[in-house]
Design a protein around this motif. Structure first.
Motif, PDB file in Angstrom:
ATOM      1  N   UNK A 547       0.857  -1.184   0.000  1.00 38.28           N
ATOM      2  CA  UNK A 547       0.000   0.000   0.000  1.00 38.28           C
ATOM      3  C   UNK A 547       0.893   1.233   0.000  1.00 38.28           C
ATOM      4  N   UNK A 548       1.525   1.475  -1.128  1.00 37.86           N
ATOM      5  CA  UNK A 548       2.571   2.496  -1.221  1.00 37.86           C
ATOM      6  C   UNK A 548       1.992   3.887  -0.988  1.00 37.86           C
ATOM      7  N   UNK A 549       0.860   4.183  -1.614  1.00 36.26           N
ATOM      8  CA  UNK A 549       0.263   5.508  -1.454  1.00 36.26           C
ATOM      9  C   UNK A 549      -0.105   5.774  -0.010  1.00 36.26           C
ATOM     10  N   UNK A 550      -0.605   4.777   0.667  1.00 34.14           N
ATOM     11  CA  UNK A 550      -1.071   4.946   2.034  1.00 34.14           C
ATOM     12  C   UNK A 550       0.070   5.020   3.042  1.00 34.14           C
ATOM     13  N   UNK A 551       1.057   4.146   2.917  1.00 32.66           N
ATOM     14  CA  UNK A 551       2.054   3.998   3.970  1.00 32.66           C
ATOM     15  C   UNK A 551       3.494   4.242   3.534  1.00 32.66           C
ATOM     16  N   UNK A 552       3.728   4.496   2.270  1.00 33.24           N
ATOM     17  CA  UNK A 552       5.097   4.757   1.855  1.00 33.24           C
ATOM     18  C   UNK A 552       5.687   5.952   2.578  1.00 33.24           C
ATOM     19  N   UNK A 553       6.789   5.745   3.284  1.00 31.46           N
ATOM     20  CA  UNK A 553       7.435   6.818   4.020  1.00 31.46           C
ATOM     21  C   UNK A 553       6.852   7.109   5.386  1.00 31.46           C
ATOM     22  N   UNK A 554       5.796   6.402   5.794  1.00 32.07           N
ATOM     23  CA  UNK A 554       5.198   6.624   7.121  1.00 32.07           C
ATOM     24  C   UNK A 554       6.149   6.137   8.205  1.00 32.07           C
ATOM     25  N   UNK A 555       6.098   6.780   9.353  1.00 32.19           N
ATOM     26  CA  UNK A 555       6.942   6.353  10.467  1.00 32.19           C
ATOM     27  C   UNK A 555       6.326   6.772  11.791  1.00 32.19           C
ATOM     28  N   UNK A 556       6.699   6.043  12.821  1.00 34.69           N
ATOM     29  CA  UNK A 556       6.292   6.322  14.198  1.00 34.69           C
ATOM     30  C   UNK A 556       7.484   6.889  14.934  1.00 34.69           C
ATOM     31  N   UNK A 557       7.291   8.007  15.611  1.00 38.20           N
ATOM     32  CA  UNK A 557       8.388   8.665  16.326  1.00 38.20           C
ATOM     33  C   UNK A 557       8.262   8.407  17.820  1.00 38.20           C
ATOM     34  N   UNK A 558       9.208   7.650  18.371  1.00 37.84           N
ATOM     35  CA  UNK A 558       9.205   7.381  19.805  1.00 37.84           C
ATOM     36  C   UNK A 558       9.350   8.677  20.587  1.00 37.84           C
ATOM     37  N   UNK A 559       8.661   8.755  21.710  1.00 33.00           N
ATOM     38  CA  UNK A 559       8.707   9.946  22.533  1.00 33.00           C
ATOM     39  C   UNK A 559       7.708  11.011  22.138  1.00 33.00           C
ATOM     40  N   UNK A 560       6.988  10.776  21.045  1.00 33.26           N
ATOM     41  CA  UNK A 560       5.960  11.722  20.594  1.00 33.26           C
ATOM     42  C   UNK A 560       4.635  11.023  20.322  1.00 33.26           C
ATOM     43  N   UNK A 561       4.668  10.001  19.495  1.00 29.65           N
ATOM     44  CA  UNK A 561       3.427   9.458  18.959  1.00 29.65           C
ATOM     45  C   UNK A 561       2.732   8.468  19.882  1.00 29.65           C
ATOM     46  N   UNK A 562       3.309   8.196  21.043  1.00 27.97           N
ATOM     47  CA  UNK A 562       2.619   7.307  21.979  1.00 27.97           C
ATOM     48  C   UNK A 562       1.275   7.893  22.424  1.00 27.97           C
TER      49      UNK A 562
END
Length: 585
Positions: A547-562
């Protein structure tokens, strides 16, 4: 609770008071208003309590307010993605990629809705206290116990979403509420409310009401979230040994997993704490309005809802149900290896989203819960038809091949256990279960693992797996009720499988994924376990290759996105000196 919201709507108006005047004949009450004396009766406080229950289902009609947290719990946890196509409800797009900011309106509505619940419960306790002399001791204990149990739930929801929240009770004057900073000890407040509820609520009441055992289960969960494992264990032990539904039925796992999500079996033995729904009330918000988008796309008369293709289970989730030939999960994550991936539409050739290959159903060993949880091509979809694949998927390249299957109504329930009075047929009436007994067993198993009691943990996990292993209730072919719809294999764990605390921990966490997928728990589990960054970035890397359009380049940042950001609109209203933004936002 199927009538709660009707009564609650009559109690939502603001209250007016009349100032003193020496000429009594001038003292005429304003039309359509209620005076203090009228508001201080047992009937009114009972009505206010019903209004507090009504907030469980959301107040403002925003789908993020729904009790199932299909976006903030399941989508953010990797169980599913938004589904449909990129242009529909596009404000969810950045949320599922963790690209949103503090101005996201749906999260603001979630904040508002849960604090409205807090306000309503505070009003119940305040009013009940004011007329305590008019209430029996039992009624006062029950009313305030129910209200404080609900208040604990609303604060728990706020805590797990936003972490740093204001906390206040019924003694804080309304004018001072906007001055309460978001640095209070929410856990201590939640624990106090739940202890009070446990001490004051009866075990047996009526369907749709909370009882002392719901309070005990939520207390155990609150303690587990804080890492207080010994204390959590004691509460779970009590629930497991003694807990009953509000109507007095001993908590138990249902034999048939599918009945958990079927309106015909509402208020079942597995329902510890649930939200009820109703139809033909004049408002579809009294049904499961928060799920009205979450049906296969464009089903016509052959499928439910006929809209809209949201909440599509992830490819990664389906792969989690791959098992060994002995029926054990692939704890080493080899389920994402090409050789082990569940066969799906991506194994074939597409032009403009249409499958031009010959689809071959997966023949490898699978946990049977896959087909109770995920709509897959070629597999019977409840009592409708075999899932047809592309006909029920809006965009394969954007959202993948699967459809949701939990909390979907049956063909036989059309018009009787659904509300079709609005723009879509997709307003179903099954209760959403906030806490169910399998969840309690697995939380208890988690506490046992952390305390080093591996054999006790294994026994609890095996209760859940034994239910899943009952082949009588596996999904069957339509034309042969004795033929399983896929190659289902599942077995219980041996003592040797629980060889160490680390392995046992992995097993319990994996079992929660399999058992509770799509029920709004996953993201919050990953956060409290401290593994959200590694698990979600793994998920983005895997899912993003498809699902390249949806999730390509997506990331979770520890210390923020929790945790979600404190809504900027709330900071603007109350002031940055009152509400402090969460780290990183």
């Amino acid at each position: 609770m199927k009538t709660n919201r009707i009564i609650a709507s009559l109690l939502a108006a603001g209250l007016l008071t009349v100032g003193a005047c020496s000429d009594e004949f001038l003292e005429v009450a304003p039309a359509n208003s209620l005076g203090d004396a009228q508001l201080q009766t047992k009937d009114v406080v009972e009505g206010l309590l019903i209004g507090a229950y009504a907030a469980l289902n959301g107040v403002f009609g925003n789908r993020f307010e729904g009790p199932n947290h299909w976006v903030t719990g399941s989508i953010l946890g990797g169980d599913a993605n938004k589904g449909t196509d990129a242009g529909d409800y596009s404000s969810i797009n950045p949320v599922q990629r963790f690209d949103h900011d503090a101005t996201q309106g749906d999260l603001n509505n979630l904040w508002r809705g849960r604090f409205e619940g807090v306000s309503r419960t505070n009003n119940v306790v305040r009013t009940a206290t004011a007329i305590q002399d008019q209430l029996s001791a039992a009624d006062f204990a029950r009313i305030t116990g129910e209200a404080r149990m609900l208040r604990a739930h609303y604060y728990f929801d706020l805590k797990k979403h936003f972490n740093n929240i204001p906390v206040f009770d019924e003694t804080v004057p309304a004018a001072e509420v906007p001055l309460v900073p978001n640095n209070g000890d929410a856990w201590a407040f939640i624990e106090a409310d739940l202890q009070y509820a446990y001490d004051n609520l009866p075990g047996t009441t009526s369907a749709g009401r909370v009882n002392k055992w719901a309070a005990a289960a939520l207390m155990g969960k609150a303690l587990l979230y804080q890492g207080k494992f010994a204390a959590a264990k004691s509460w779970f032990d009590d629930v497991i040994a003694n807990g009953t539904t509000p109507t007095g039925e001993k908590y138990a796992l249902l034999d048939d997993y599918q009945q958990i999500f079927n309106a015909e079996f509402d208020n079942h033995a597995e329902a510890v704490f649930d939200v009820e729904s109703a139809n033909n009330t004049g408002s579809t918000q009294n049904a499961n309005y928060f799920d009205d988008l979450n049906y296969p796309y464009n089903t016509g008369p052959d499928g439910p809802g006929n809209c809209c293709g949201f909440f599509q289970p992830s490819i990664d989730l389906a792969n989690h149900f791959r098992v060994t030939n002995e029926g054990k999960p692939l704890l080493d994550y080899s389920f994402s290896d090409p050789a082990n991936e569940v066969a799906n539409i991506y194994k074939h050739v597409f032009t403009d989203g249409q499958d031009e290959g010959t689809f071959v159903e997966d023949s490898g060993p699978l946990d049977p819960r896959i087909d109770w949880s995920i709509g897959r091509k070629g597999i019977p979809y409840l009592d409708w038809i075999e899932h047809p694949g592309s006909a029920w998927i809006r965009s394969f390249p954007y959202a993948g091949p699967y459809s949701p299957k939990k909390y979907i109504y049956y063909r036989s329930q059309e018009g009787s256990l659904t509300d079709a009075s609005s723009w879509t047929r997709g307003y179903a009436l099954m209760n959403y279960t906030i806490i169910r007994y399998a969840d309690v067993l697995l939380m208890a198993a988690e506490a046992e693992v952390e305390l080093g009691n591996l054999e006790a943990a294994r026994a609890l996990v095996n209760q859940v797996r034994a239910r899943a292993a009952n082949s009588q209730y596996w999904v069957k072919e339509y034309d042969d009720p004795n033929a399983n719809a896929a190659n289902y294999v599942i077995s219980e764990y041996s003592a040797a499988d629980f060889s160490s605390q680390d392995v046992a921990r992995d097993i319990v966490r994996f079992e929660r994924k399999l058992e509770l997928s799509g029920e709004g728990h996953r993201f919050f589990d990953l956060v409290r376990w401290g593994i959200a960054d590694q698990e979600l970035n793994r998920y983005f890397n895997y899912e993003g290759q498809y699902l390249v359009t949806k999730f390509g380049g997506a990331s979770f940042q520890a210390g923020k996105h929790e945790y979600q950001p404190i809504p900027q609109g709330q900071i603007d209203l109350q002031g940055a000196d009152v509400l402090t933004q969460n780290p990183g936002w």
